[in-house]
Design a protein around this motif. Sequence first.
Motif, PDB file in Angstrom:
ATOM      1  N   GLY A 204       0.820  -1.207   0.000  1.00  0.00           N
ATOM      2  CA  GLY A 204       0.000   0.000   0.000  1.00  0.00           C
ATOM      3  C   GLY A 204       0.850   1.252   0.000  1.00  0.00           C
ATOM      4  N   TYR A 205       1.892   1.257   0.797  1.00  0.00           N
ATOM      5  CA  TYR A 205       2.785   2.405   0.820  1.00  0.00           C
ATOM      6  C   TYR A 205       3.473   2.579  -0.526  1.00  0.00           C
ATOM      7  N   ALA A 206       3.898   1.464  -1.119  1.00  0.00           N
ATOM      8  CA  ALA A 206       4.570   1.525  -2.419  1.00  0.00           C
ATOM      9  C   ALA A 206       3.622   2.068  -3.493  1.00  0.00           C
ATOM     10  N   LEU A 207       2.352   1.741  -3.419  1.00  0.00           N
ATOM     11  CA  LEU A 207       1.388   2.238  -4.402  1.00  0.00           C
ATOM     12  C   LEU A 207       1.103   3.722  -4.229  1.00  0.00           C
TER      13      LEU A 207
ATOM     14  N   VAL B 102       3.037   6.147  -2.276  1.00  0.00           N
ATOM     15  CA  VAL B 102       4.189   7.048  -2.233  1.00  0.00           C
ATOM     16  C   VAL B 102       5.291   6.529  -3.145  1.00  0.00           C
ATOM     17  N   GLU B 103       6.108   5.669  -2.606  1.00  0.00           N
ATOM     18  CA  GLU B 103       7.183   5.031  -3.367  1.00  0.00           C
ATOM     19  C   GLU B 103       7.625   3.808  -2.582  1.00  0.00           C
ATOM     20  N   PRO B 104       8.231   2.838  -3.228  1.00  0.00           N
ATOM     21  CA  PRO B 104       8.659   1.629  -2.511  1.00  0.00           C
ATOM     22  C   PRO B 104       9.683   1.946  -1.419  1.00  0.00           C
ATOM     23  N   LEU B 105       9.405   1.475  -0.222  1.00  0.00           N
ATOM     24  CA  LEU B 105      10.348   1.637   0.887  1.00  0.00           C
ATOM     25  C   LEU B 105      11.505   0.656   0.766  1.00  0.00           C
ATOM     26  N   VAL B 106      11.167  -0.569   0.422  1.00  0.00           N
ATOM     27  CA  VAL B 106      12.153  -1.645   0.356  1.00  0.00           C
ATOM     28  C   VAL B 106      11.900  -2.456  -0.908  1.00  0.00           C
TER      29      VAL B 106
END
Length: 84
Positions: free
Chosen positions: A25-28, A30-34
């Motif tokens: 969800g975060y990657a979708l 904002v941007e991929p964290l890891v």
Amino acid sequence: MNPRLKSALLWGAVGFMAFLVLVQGYALIVEPLVTIVHGTILAVAVAIATTASAYALEHRIAAWSARRAVDETETHGDDGKSKS
């Protein structure tokens, strides 16, 4: 299989999947964290921690909840109507 162990393993699976959902969800948004590999490794660590804590704490929480329910029943069992 011991029901306590089965329950802890299921909670571990929930922790694993929930962490992966949050990372996706975060990657979708904002941007991929890891990377996928790092996310999977972190999800496995979360699953292990969740399994261990569920195994260690679940029976204590259940006992506490049962005691609390009995205490509430005893203190609130009288509905205020007297039989005299």
